[in-house]
Design a protein around this motif. Structure first.
Motif: not given
Ligand code: DUC
Ligand code: ZN
Ligand code: ZN
Length: 471
Positions: A279-283, A206-207, A324-325, A330-333
């Motif tokens: 942060g939650l998810n990818m935040e 995770a980040p 958000n891009d 938010l690059v898929p990798k």
């Protein structure tokens, strides 16, 4: 005929030297007189209740920089310099980044093509040396320094960018001969790779693990090594984006020994911490930058470094990606590992308000120190002084008119760059830029864009006295 083009009347003029009630007269883009009752001008601007300061110079920003396959930097020279102007800056120093196999001359040409006619504020390029070939070291670099590219950055980490110690020494030797200033990104590449591999094997992707992969010893060790290499060569160095006490102490120790070692810190190390990456998810990706924000003690250490002048520069390290891009944070990798999340955060528009509010407002630094840290020292460090960074007769009329009382809650809705978020969302500040004047022309007036792309010019720089070797 009026003696001056413009008089800024009734404000308080603040420089790195002093604070005084004075009017500022401008002619032909330069400051022509300072004082009271200066006479007639074609336009008289009321500055009562405002501070009149040298425009911010942000000597560490990234614009239009290639950032890896399928990643696009959120700011080009137009949007990035627009954000800079709204943030009270009259000049920025972005990087012209060499990639392996490229000629430095070609790189510089490409960045000029990207910047030409686009800029709202003045610009000048540092170079990034990624491929220290004999041709680069022997011919290109010395010639480019001669042409006014008088500073260059080297990386001790990143695939495709990291230089070996041998290459660092060679670049430093050229800098010494040419009289250029070396800027160093100090993090230990092998240590980061080792820790990243280990985290990924443990499924910690995770980040927030970005921060775990580059802990303080990674930065401290590289800072110590960079200083030692520079000492061997007798070349001045600027350690950029310092994030913590231990790296700061390395710099302070070198300075006490009389070495020309300089330090820079940034807003993210004063007001963010590692927790922001959680942060939650990818935040958390919104806060991925290197070195990462640390903890409260690191924040205190960075403030102390500004107060005791271990750090002479306060820059944004504006390195913007949209959140958000799929071509940004938010690059898929990036969902598979923090390793692939684009590295860097925006900040060119919020640098001055954050330091003013947290620094001057909370009495950590004086108004004059604020000007030094955001403008004058940048001009002195990078061969621009006294043309830039001062309000004095003969200097360029690069001015920010500043409302010291205005209270603002930082939010993306107020920003003018190309990103879709600010990492400083929700921070309350007191003090905000009202108008920004570049060489006598309003580029932002009363909070509205009043200039056009192309108002900003490219500035070739002198060699800096601070970059002269000691022996
Ligand atoms: N270093 C910078 O100076 N900016 C952004 C990313 C990095 O590693
Ligand atoms: Zn860096
Ligand atoms: Zn940077």
């Amino acid at each position: 005929m009026a003696a001056f083009d413009t008089i800024i009347k009734g404000g308080t003029v603040v420089t790195a030297r002093d604070t005084k009630r004075a009017d500022v007269a401008i002619r032909d883009g330069k400051i022509a007189a300072l004082g009271i009752d200066l006479g007639e001008a074609r336009e008289v601007i009321d500055a009562s209740g405002l501070l009149v300061m040298p425009g911010g110079i942000d000597s560490h920003v990234h614009l239009s920089q290639p950032s890896g396959p399928d990643i696009v930097m959120a700011d080009d020279f137009e949007s990035g310099t627009r954000a800079a102007a709204f943030g009270g800056n009259t000049m920025v120093l972005p990087f012209a980044m060499q990639q392996r196999g490229q000629s430095l001359r070609e790189v510089v040409k490409a960045y000029h093509a990207a910047a030409n006619g686009k800029c709202h504020v003045d610009v000048s390029f540092h170079l990034i040396i990624a491929d220290a070939t004999d041709a680069v070291l022997g011919q290109e670099l010395p010639a480019l320094v001669h042409d006014g590219y008088t500073s260059f950055k080297v990386f001790m980490t990143y695939e495709g960018l990291a230089l070996s110690d041998m290459e660092m020494l060679k670049v430093m030797e050229v800098a010494r001969e040419a009289g250029a200033l070396v800027m160093v990104h100090a993090e230990n590449y092998d240590a980061i790779r080792f820790l990243t591999d280990r985290l990924e094997r443990a499924g910690q992707t995770a980040p927030k693990y970005h921060a775990t992969s580059r802990p303080i010893p990674v930065e401290r060790e590289a800072t110590h090594r960079a200083i030692s290499l520079a000492e061997l060569i007798d070349v001045p160095v600027m350690i950029v984006h310092v994030s913590n006490r231990e790296a700061r102490d390395e710099i302070a120790r070198a300075q006490k020994r009389g070495l020309k070692v300089y330090g820079e810190t940034c807003p993210q190390y004063l007001v963010l911490t590692e927790k922001d990456l959680d942060g939650l998810n990818m935040e958390g990706a919104k806060y991925v930058c290197s070195p990462p924000p640390r903890d409260k003690d690191s924040q205190i250490a960075c403030w102390e470094g500004l107060q005791d002048k271990t750090f002479s520069l306060f820059s944004s390290d504006h390195c913007p990606f949209r959140y958000n891009d799929p071509k940004g944070k938010l690059v898929p990798k990036g969902r598979t590992s923090f390793r692939w999340v684009p590295n860097g955060i925006p900040g060119v528009e919020t640098r001055l308000p954050i330091l003013f509010s947290e620094g001057v407002g909370k009495k950590r630094i004086t108004l004059n120190e604020f000007v030094a840290l955001t403008s004058t020292n940048h001009a002195k460090t990078y061969g621009l002084y006294p043309k830039k960074g001062d309000i004095a007769e003969g200097s360029d009329a690069d001015i920010v008119m500043w409302d010291p009382q205005r209270q603002v809650r930082i939010s993306q809705a107020l920003m003018h760059g190309g990103t879709d978020y600010t990492p400083y969302e929700g921070i309350e500040v007191t003090g905000w830029p009202v108008s920004t004047i570049v060489r006598g022309k309003f580029v932002v007036r009363d909070g509205k864009l009043s200039g056009q792309p192309g108002d900003g010019q490219y500035v070739a720089r002198e060699k800096s006295k601070l970059a002269e070797a000691t022996r």
